[in-house]
Design an enzyme around this catalytic site. Structure first.
Site, PDB file in Angstrom:
ATOM      1  CG  HIS A 170      43.675  23.060  41.092  1.00 36.39           C
ATOM      2  ND1 HIS A 170      44.472  22.494  42.059  1.00 36.39           N
ATOM      3  CD2 HIS A 170      43.486  24.340  41.470  1.00 36.39           C
ATOM      4  CE1 HIS A 170      44.757  23.400  42.973  1.00 36.39           C
ATOM      5  NE2 HIS A 170      44.175  24.536  42.650  1.00 36.39           N
TER       6      HIS A 170
ATOM      7  CB  SER B 178      49.918  32.388  39.528  1.00 31.28           C
ATOM      8  OG  SER B 178      48.861  31.472  39.364  1.00 31.28           O
ATOM      9  CB  CYS B 179      45.847  32.598  43.471  1.00 30.21           C
ATOM     10  SG  CYS B 179      46.387  31.892  45.019  1.00 30.21           S
TER      11      CYS B 179
ATOM     12  CE1 TYR C  43      47.169  27.410  48.877  1.00 30.99           C
ATOM     13  CE2 TYR C  43      47.153  28.926  47.011  1.00 30.99           C
ATOM     14  CZ  TYR C  43      47.692  27.822  47.663  1.00 30.99           C
ATOM     15  OH  TYR C  43      48.739  27.141  47.097  1.00 30.99           O
TER      16      TYR C  43
HETATM   17  P1  GDP Z   1      41.485  28.619  39.996  1.00 35.35           P
HETATM   18  O1  GDP Z   1      42.564  28.695  38.955  1.00 35.35           O
HETATM   19  O2  GDP Z   1      41.927  29.011  41.350  1.00 35.35           O
HETATM   20  O3  GDP Z   1      40.248  29.360  39.563  1.00 35.35           O
HETATM   21  O4  GDP Z   1      41.131  27.073  40.205  1.00 35.35           O
HETATM   22  P2  GDP Z   1      40.488  25.875  39.349  1.00 35.35           P
HETATM   23  O5  GDP Z   1      41.559  25.124  38.646  1.00 35.35           O
HETATM   24  O6  GDP Z   1      39.660  25.097  40.327  1.00 35.35           O
HETATM   25  O7  GDP Z   1      39.499  26.518  38.292  1.00 35.35           O
HETATM   26  C1  GDP Z   1      39.945  27.139  37.117  1.00 35.35           C
HETATM   27  C2  GDP Z   1      38.776  27.495  36.213  1.00 35.35           C
HETATM   28  O8  GDP Z   1      38.233  26.287  35.657  1.00 35.35           O
HETATM   29  C3  GDP Z   1      37.607  28.190  36.913  1.00 35.35           C
HETATM   30  O9  GDP Z   1      37.104  29.168  36.027  1.00 35.35           O
HETATM   31  C4  GDP Z   1      36.593  27.054  37.092  1.00 35.35           C
HETATM   32  O10 GDP Z   1      35.254  27.509  37.169  1.00 35.35           O
HETATM   33  C5  GDP Z   1      36.825  26.271  35.784  1.00 35.35           C
HETATM   34  N1  GDP Z   1      36.317  24.896  35.805  1.00 35.35           N
HETATM   35  C6  GDP Z   1      35.534  24.332  34.835  1.00 35.35           C
HETATM   36  N2  GDP Z   1      35.180  23.099  35.150  1.00 35.35           N
HETATM   37  C7  GDP Z   1      35.775  22.811  36.344  1.00 35.35           C
HETATM   38  C8  GDP Z   1      35.783  21.659  37.178  1.00 35.35           C
HETATM   39  O11 GDP Z   1      35.160  20.637  36.902  1.00 35.35           O
HETATM   40  N3  GDP Z   1      36.530  21.739  38.336  1.00 35.35           N
HETATM   41  C9  GDP Z   1      37.234  22.853  38.658  1.00 35.35           C
HETATM   42  N4  GDP Z   1      37.957  22.855  39.793  1.00 35.35           N
HETATM   43  N5  GDP Z   1      37.225  23.973  37.900  1.00 35.35           N
HETATM   44  C10 GDP Z   1      36.499  23.950  36.760  1.00 35.35           C
END
Ligand code: GDP
Length: 314
Positions: A180, A109-110, A137
């Site tokens: 994630h 979805s990105c 990506y």
């Molecule tokens: P995105 O959907 O590509 O942004 O990927 P992520 O799943 O890594 O992050 C989703 C959201 O969750 C972002 O706003 C991150 O800042 C937030 N987030 C909060 N805590 C965490 C954490 O511990 N790990 C990651 N990966 N994201 C976090």
């Protein structure tokens, strides 16, 4: 697809490929082909070519990809664009040249513009600038979509492209630097509970919204669409609703049984504010997800307890 069709799942050790393989086995498909990364490097064109010549798969699920969370994507953009472009180029081209009957490409979805209207309809692709934290990506995945479409138009390759929303589930990556958000939070809350720590740090402001799909639901959709979808247009796969990161964190804390404080580290990026998919085309075909978020998190936590903590990684 017949039950004895020769089906190659690229990336079967990963979150998505593993779930698709389990689903195919459950559904009674018997002629499944896989290779581990050590056996076949999908970034190596000659090796991929040799594999297709030898194994002659009829159907291909292209679930092999370099994936990661917000920090990994923004830290290693060169790796993300290079590996994904190579893997998908090699596999799509070999599929065409070796007469594959149908190929399914898994995107993300990105790929949609950062500020596109929500929910995201398939036709919003390429209508605006991308979210910078995962641009490399996303560009690789967009190249894959256009490649599948182009091979269909020029060579008649029967290729379809699915755009799943944020995925999670058994087999996920729980490494705090590269994972994630949901697996990261499961690990953080679990470790805080075990150590008696009274504070867990969540990245960003907690306000971004994300839609989460259990990977077993994606796998059912992936097999269903391989059997029932033949359009050139990409198709979204999601649940049709999203939650804030703060709500997701509260839910994970509750499932894990952590009752301490949640604090936000705003020096970490939020990423895109929202990326809710419009799933009306898929829902119109009759597919629905089976997991709600609480049950999906509980299922993933169970897997984490059995596989990650017992392996001494925790
Ligand atoms: P995105 O959907 O590509 O942004 O990927 P992520 O799943 O890594 O992050 C989703 C959201 O969750 C972002 O706003 C991150 O800042 C937030 N987030 C909060 N805590 C965490 C954490 O511990 N790990 C990651 N990966 N994201 C976090």
């Amino acid at each position: 697809m017949d039950k004895d069709s020769r089906i190659y799942v690229a990336g079967h050790r990963g979150l998505v490929g593993g779930a698709i393989l389990r689903r195919l086995e459950e559904a009674g498909y018997t002629n499944l082909v896989t290779r581990t990364h050590a056996e076949l490097d999908l970034t190596d064109q000659l090796a991929v070519e040799g594999f297709f010549a030898e194994e002659k798969p009829e159907y291909v699920f292209l679930a092999a990809a370099k994936v990661g969370g917000i920090l990994a994507n923004s830290t290693y953009p060169a790796d993300f664009i290079r590996e994904n472009l190579l893997i998908q180029t090699n596999v799509i081209d070999a599929a065409h040249r070796h007469g594959v009957r149908k190929l399914e490409f898994l995107g993300s979805s990105c790929i949609y513009p950062k500020l596109a209207p929500q929910p995201l309809k398939e036709e919003y692709l390429l209508t605006g600038p991308l979210e910078p934290t995962n641009e490399a990506y996303a560009i690789a995945k967009i190249a894959g979509i256009v490649m599948v479409k182009s091979y269909r138009r020029q060579h008649g390759l029967n290729g379809i492209s699915l755009m799943p929303t944020n995925l999670y589930g058994p087999g996920d990556n729980f490494d705090l630097e590269s994972s994630h958000v949901l697996p990261a939070l499961i690990r953080k809350f679990h470790e805080a509970k075990m150590s008696g720590s009274t504070q867990v740090v969540v990245w960003g402001t907690g306000t971004p919204r994300r839609e989460f799909l259990h990977v077993d639901d994606l796998a059912v959709a992936a097999v269903f669409l391989m059997e029932n979808y033949d359009d050139e247009q990409i198709i979204n796969v999601g649940v049709g609703e999203d939650v804030s990161i703060a709500d997701a964190a509260a839910l994970v804390a509750d499932v894990v049984g952590y009752d301490g404080e949640i604090v936000y580290d705003t020096s970490k990026p939020d990423g895109t504010p929202r990326k809710l998919l419009d799933v009306s085309r898929l829902f119109a075909m009759g597919w629905r997800p089976k997991f709600d978020l609480r049950r999906g998190i509980a299922d993933t936590y169970e897997w984490f307890l059995a596989h990650v903590t017992s392996a001494g990684n925790c």
